[in-house]
Design an enzyme around this catalytic site. Structure first.
Site, PDB file in Angstrom:
ATOM      1  N   VAL A   1      11.621  37.906  27.632  1.00  0.00           N
ATOM      2  CA  VAL A   1      11.005  36.984  26.665  1.00  0.00           C
ATOM      3  C   VAL A   1       9.820  37.678  25.975  1.00  0.00           C
ATOM      4  O   VAL A   1       9.052  38.379  26.625  1.00  0.00           O
ATOM      5  CB  VAL A   1      10.501  35.713  27.393  1.00  0.00           C
ATOM      6  CG1 VAL A   1       9.711  34.814  26.446  1.00  0.00           C
ATOM      7  CG2 VAL A   1      11.670  34.971  28.012  1.00  0.00           C
TER       8      VAL A   1
ATOM      9  N   GLY B   1       6.910  48.198  28.677  1.00  0.00           N
ATOM     10  CA  GLY B   1       7.361  49.296  27.829  1.00  0.00           C
ATOM     11  C   GLY B   1       7.077  49.042  26.368  1.00  0.00           C
ATOM     12  O   GLY B   1       6.198  48.253  26.015  1.00  0.00           O
TER      13      GLY B   1
ATOM     14  N   GLY C   1       8.549  47.411  23.914  1.00  0.00           N
ATOM     15  CA  GLY C   1       8.591  46.038  23.412  1.00  0.00           C
ATOM     16  C   GLY C   1       7.372  45.255  23.859  1.00  0.00           C
ATOM     17  O   GLY C   1       6.743  44.523  23.081  1.00  0.00           O
TER      18      GLY C   1
ATOM     19  N   THR D   1       7.497  52.889  31.559  1.00  0.00           N
ATOM     20  CA  THR D   1       8.848  53.219  31.122  1.00  0.00           C
ATOM     21  C   THR D   1       9.384  54.338  31.979  1.00  0.00           C
ATOM     22  O   THR D   1       8.751  55.375  32.136  1.00  0.00           O
ATOM     23  CB  THR D   1       8.917  53.674  29.657  1.00  0.00           C
ATOM     24  OG1 THR D   1      10.110  54.452  29.487  1.00  0.00           O
ATOM     25  CG2 THR D   1       7.753  54.541  29.251  1.00  0.00           C
TER      26      THR D   1
ATOM     27  N   ASP E   1      11.768  55.964  31.022  1.00  0.00           N
ATOM     28  CA  ASP E   1      12.320  56.904  30.037  1.00  0.00           C
ATOM     29  C   ASP E   1      11.305  57.919  29.525  1.00  0.00           C
ATOM     30  O   ASP E   1      11.678  58.880  28.857  1.00  0.00           O
ATOM     31  CB  ASP E   1      12.884  56.134  28.837  1.00  0.00           C
ATOM     32  CG  ASP E   1      14.133  55.360  29.188  1.00  0.00           C
ATOM     33  OD1 ASP E   1      14.823  55.775  30.136  1.00  0.00           O
ATOM     34  OD2 ASP E   1      14.407  54.351  28.530  1.00  0.00           O
TER      35      ASP E   1
ATOM     36  N   ARG F   1      18.324  56.043  26.558  1.00  0.00           N
ATOM     37  CA  ARG F   1      19.089  55.579  25.395  1.00  0.00           C
ATOM     38  C   ARG F   1      18.666  56.303  24.122  1.00  0.00           C
ATOM     39  O   ARG F   1      19.482  56.606  23.267  1.00  0.00           O
ATOM     40  CB  ARG F   1      18.880  54.075  25.205  1.00  0.00           C
ATOM     41  CG  ARG F   1      19.320  53.288  26.419  1.00  0.00           C
ATOM     42  CD  ARG F   1      19.865  51.937  26.084  1.00  0.00           C
ATOM     43  NE  ARG F   1      20.697  51.539  27.216  1.00  0.00           N
ATOM     44  CZ  ARG F   1      21.525  50.518  27.225  1.00  0.00           C
ATOM     45  NH1 ARG F   1      21.628  49.741  26.168  1.00  0.00           N
ATOM     46  NH2 ARG F   1      22.255  50.251  28.280  1.00  0.00           N
TER      47      ARG F   1
ATOM     48  N   GLU G   1      22.420  58.881  28.515  1.00  0.00           N
ATOM     49  CA  GLU G   1      23.386  57.853  28.106  1.00  0.00           C
ATOM     50  C   GLU G   1      23.438  57.661  26.591  1.00  0.00           C
ATOM     51  O   GLU G   1      24.448  57.244  26.033  1.00  0.00           O
ATOM     52  CB  GLU G   1      23.098  56.512  28.796  1.00  0.00           C
ATOM     53  CG  GLU G   1      21.709  55.986  28.507  1.00  0.00           C
ATOM     54  CD  GLU G   1      21.345  54.710  29.278  1.00  0.00           C
ATOM     55  OE1 GLU G   1      22.231  53.938  29.644  1.00  0.00           O
ATOM     56  OE2 GLU G   1      20.134  54.510  29.501  1.00  0.00           O
TER      57      GLU G   1
ATOM     58  N   VAL H   1      20.441  52.766  39.778  1.00  0.00           N
ATOM     59  CA  VAL H   1      19.799  53.307  40.961  1.00  0.00           C
ATOM     60  C   VAL H   1      18.558  54.133  40.580  1.00  0.00           C
ATOM     61  O   VAL H   1      17.641  54.318  41.379  1.00  0.00           O
ATOM     62  CB  VAL H   1      20.828  54.125  41.774  1.00  0.00           C
ATOM     63  CG1 VAL H   1      21.077  55.474  41.158  1.00  0.00           C
ATOM     64  CG2 VAL H   1      20.433  54.231  43.212  1.00  0.00           C
TER      65      VAL H   1
ATOM     66  N   ARG I   1      16.270  53.245  38.461  1.00  0.00           N
ATOM     67  CA  ARG I   1      15.109  52.469  38.025  1.00  0.00           C
ATOM     68  C   ARG I   1      14.564  51.507  39.075  1.00  0.00           C
ATOM     69  O   ARG I   1      13.691  50.677  38.769  1.00  0.00           O
ATOM     70  CB  ARG I   1      15.407  51.739  36.726  1.00  0.00           C
ATOM     71  CG  ARG I   1      16.399  50.609  36.808  1.00  0.00           C
ATOM     72  CD  ARG I   1      16.561  49.963  35.424  1.00  0.00           C
ATOM     73  NE  ARG I   1      15.305  49.829  34.753  1.00  0.00           N
ATOM     74  CZ  ARG I   1      15.064  50.169  33.472  1.00  0.00           C
ATOM     75  NH1 ARG I   1      16.029  50.620  32.716  1.00  0.00           N
ATOM     76  NH2 ARG I   1      13.882  50.039  32.947  1.00  0.00           N
TER      77      ARG I   1
END
EC number: 2.7.1.11
Lengths: 341, 341, 341, 341
Positions: free
Chosen positions: D73, D102, D104, D125, D127, D171, D222, D273, D275
């Protein structure tokens, strides 16, 4: 049914898994009530307990330690210990008590059982020295921790061209030393069951150096001792402050081997790290099965018994049988490892 | 004595530990010669081998994989496979062959043994599906890897408020699913031995959410299948390219459960990570003991046998017996876990 | 180009990763020749070396220790050390030397560099005490090992209701104590940079018990010392045999805290296990980058320099600058941790 | 002071460590009140919160997930999101809000900050794609998990003589692929920042086999995609059920490489696995420091800022700057790894 559970003695990975399993099986399947005594036998003797429902055991399966606490209090330590226990069991309306613990705990369990209390014991020892069961939970974790440490120590011993004497747990038996030494490829393993001859040990390590190797790892159980007359040995090994806890066979061996071999030798004492923390998958499965079968035994009225692993089966053995002797490393197991060093 | 050793079939943590143990016991203690065939039965059939002395097995105990290589070649695949094997054994003057492998390998071992070759097999399978032995090495490592993954996935499932369907290895048997699911506290376990009813499974997960929980973990063995008629199921589960390898029960279950539960469901496929890498201490000990006892069997002339774990002992069982049936999860083991979910 | 590489000083996870990276970058990309000196500076001084091609570094990335061996020999220990090194460099036609080591090694590197030899240093220390670089490889692994041990010890301390004094590495600096203590949530951290007041420390632990907690973990760097006059302290801490290696601040603290608090206190000395074995992913990446950039520096003629991490970049700093001061824990880092205990 | 804290977005190891650190610093040192909003921004928007005292954060440092829950949300999703947030902040008398999340989440934080709310963000994050900070917690754990998996997969790839295509998270950026691939010694690394040419990639792997190697590991993020026209590529990669989640570049690469190379190729998708679960020591330290400094920033009135790591220091950077660009793998980092394959 109303069941009381308690954990007693030293820390051992898997205690929480047993508690959780007892509660799951008893509460969710049988609709039983379960209470947990706080700090082992002390909780029973002082009627200090708390209710254990499904929420109380949420998220504890993989956690080390015990949510119930532990202590070294034993019913036999109190003049009226057995009577007090009997009284509280009656007052609380308990149909079964499941004590989880090592040799001392199981002896107390037998005492109470002989006095007529409805007991199903669950054996616990990282040392693997309880007879009548192939294994107990905690041992696999202890061996895993020791093996991982040995894996690391090997590269350091090699880089530093040293002899490392690694002391693992095992006051009376050499199971952890045997298994971790075998798993890590130690070059000598010293266990309490077989007093070592310092000449022999020293020659074995010397032979390794003569063969061109640049380091050696000796795994020694904390309770190992030299053969009488083999070397000067500070029995009990007190330190400069007079505390027994700091002495150790590894340090004495390091001094002796350094002198004899003319190579740097160092002692590493793994200590408590072997008995805490998250259990291995193996120990979690064994602990969970023990808990499940302890509840089943209670429901079948199989009191005075202890859960045990035999092959792949969980069985029940009389408490009397379980505490009679210590399970020591048999000669043929030692032979297996001696030859692959 | 002159001994040939080979590893055949899929990767399995502990293969190198067996090889090392065979060489240590045979060469260092018995003064034997040991050779290793390259790439499993192919090496024997093509007489491709190398000498294995103590140096050749230095430092391999804790390493995954196999220094000898492996392949899926079987003597029975060649018209003259048995004769070629016999010929090479004679040419090389071998007194014993120790093949280390799973069901297929042991069947080949039996074939050669029946043809008169001196064989002592060592069982290997991460799946734990070989009968006549309590356990084989590799299984404990696979369960450990899967359990560690499940431990991690639990926090993510909880944070994301999801159902995670975790697919573990096990084409024909659910041992890895059973043990890792039990060790990690999965909320449902699905095994090939017991085709699942999708309604039942869905209700079980739904009940968990109704009880206020915000996530669920379902462990499923790759070979699990729904009860006939229970749900649409893509048998063989081919992917868009027509490859069987990408299909999987977990993905189909995720789709189905998401639809039924109205909760996000995701599939996680652990895959090959379960069968590689360094073995656990447990597997290293078992592998080392198997290697040691295989050499002893050879020296005693106990051919046509396979090493096996029975309780805490390493014994020998006839190859014929070992390959007769697959060891599946018995009903009572499944009952144990069902009740603690 | 012809490059010589050597590893010197104590074991440190990541040494092999640097060696491998140097060889990959130099041989595969630049077409260089690389040789490795055996046992650190000894190899250079005695012209003991071996060729390092791609095969020689196969499979070593994740392995602890060093395939080149190490020793504590320093060129300055020999009257003609610098001249001998210069002579061998000329004889071998070396265009660059890449020594990998800690403070002592880098000082030797500076000495040789000042004498005109073409040196690019790579810093190595598990203690994180080398100035001019944010971090060195080996430190993250040491902190990881210590943290994992502390995680395990916490459950044991809790079950046994004890104070555990855990001694980690760090003779002159408290970086490992600070980071592992912070990572594991220790209740007090004692570092060499800030001599401790035993009253203060004891009160801090006592306050924890007064707040109802049942255990405490104190992490202490091996080089920590009490503030002058704060408590009796066996400087150098020799044991009953007169060996410095067995003494330790943790044991003295355990005795003192047990007396003052009236709670069981135990010392655990993690020791060599912190400096061996497979490196963490972090250390492997840093080590690999250091090796790559050392070769680049050599090709650009940037001699007399050392690779360093600054933020996310690998840079070069003068050897002279790197060895001038020890990097100690600054006050504000200590403040951060003091408040979250 | 009264502080509200919340965790938003996907799971990330270290979230609990930040929460704990905020509470320790604020409550124990500054005497602040701290409340935690449940399920991220949802908790703030719906005024769903709970008090966080020292007991509430006991034992959570090493645990994965978040005790506060999370959701996706965002205030911007509601027409009156900002006004509702402002209203609740006023009603609750909050002096500061510390959102942990992160890209967002930080964008939402900036939105609220621009609207005048007192915000100090903490970046999160796995990432590693948030600009303005060297690193964020969670990344080191993700890389560690991926590296451990790759270590295991290497022995299996070798035993089976296969190409394994291992898909890791990322991503939009290739940081996890780059670091885990470098740490594990992958033979090719494919990242989103640099669309791959399938011919080039195939040739690189082929070259390895031609050089006599028997296996190869390709790590692919990915979000990686082929260079336009390089190969047929199912964008979005939907599976047979039309779910995006099951598609993947690894599977498409496996099919393509198997065809081109004539070698067995298999895809392994590590998935969630990476994260979840317990954070590494590195991540625990970074998360703890971030929490501590966020509280300090609040007390100094440094709002509209985010904590950031720069070198070894924790600093503050404007939220506006942090969310402007994604931090991608720069060319020179990719060059480093390309050469050591």
């Amino acid at each position: 049914m109303r069941i009381g559970v308690l954990t007693s003695g030293g820390d051992c990975p898997g205690l929480n898994a047993v508690i959780r399993s007892v509660v799951h099986r008893a509460v969710a399947d049988h609709g039983d009530d379960v209470i947990g005594f706080v700090d082992g036998w002390r909780g029973l003797l002082e009627c200090d307990y708390r209710k254990l429902d499904l929420d109380a055991v949420g998220g504890i399966l993989a956690r080390g330690g015990t949510i119930l606490g532990s202590s070294r209090v034993q019913p036999a330590h109190l003049r009226d210990g057995v009577e007090r226990a009997r009284g509280h069991v009656a007052d609380l309306g308990l149909d079964a008590i499941i004590p989880i613990g090592g040799e001392g705990t199981l002896k107390a369990a037998r005492l109470l059982s002989d006095a007529g209390l409805p007991i199903v014991g669950v054996p616990k020892t990282i040392d693997n020295d309880i007879a009548s069961t192939d294994l107990t939970f905690g041992f696999d974790t202890a061996v895993g921790v020791a093996t991982e440490a040995l894996d690391r120590l090997k590269t350091t011993a090699e880089s530093h061209q040293r002899v490392l004497i690694v002391e693992v747990m095992g006051r009376h038996t050499g199971w952890i030393a045997l298994h971790s030494g075998m798993a890590a490829g130690a070059h000598a393993i010293v266990v309490p069951e077989r007093p070592f001859d310092i000449d022999e040990l020293s020659e074995r390590v010397a032979a390794r150096f003569e063969a061109g190797k640049k380091f050696a790892i000796v795994v020694v159980a904390e309770g190992a001792k030299p053969r009488a007359g083999s070397m000067d040995f500070e029995v009990g090994g007190k330190d400069m402050y007079g505390h027994e806890r700091f002495a150790g066979v590894a340090r004495q061996l390091a001094v002796e081997l350094e002198d004899r071999l003319g190579k740097e030798a160092r002692a590493v004492i793994l200590g408590h790290v072997q008995r805490g923390g998250t259990p291995t998958a193996y120990d979690r499965v064994l602990a969970t099965r023990f808990g499940w079968h302890a509840v089943e035994a209670a429901h079948r009225g199989n009191f005075g018994m202890m859960t045990a692993l035999r092959g792949t089966e969980i069985t029940l053995v009389p408490l009397a049988e379980a505490v009679e002797t210590l399970k020591t490393v048999p000669g043929d197991r030692y032979a297996e490892v001696e030859t692959v060093l």
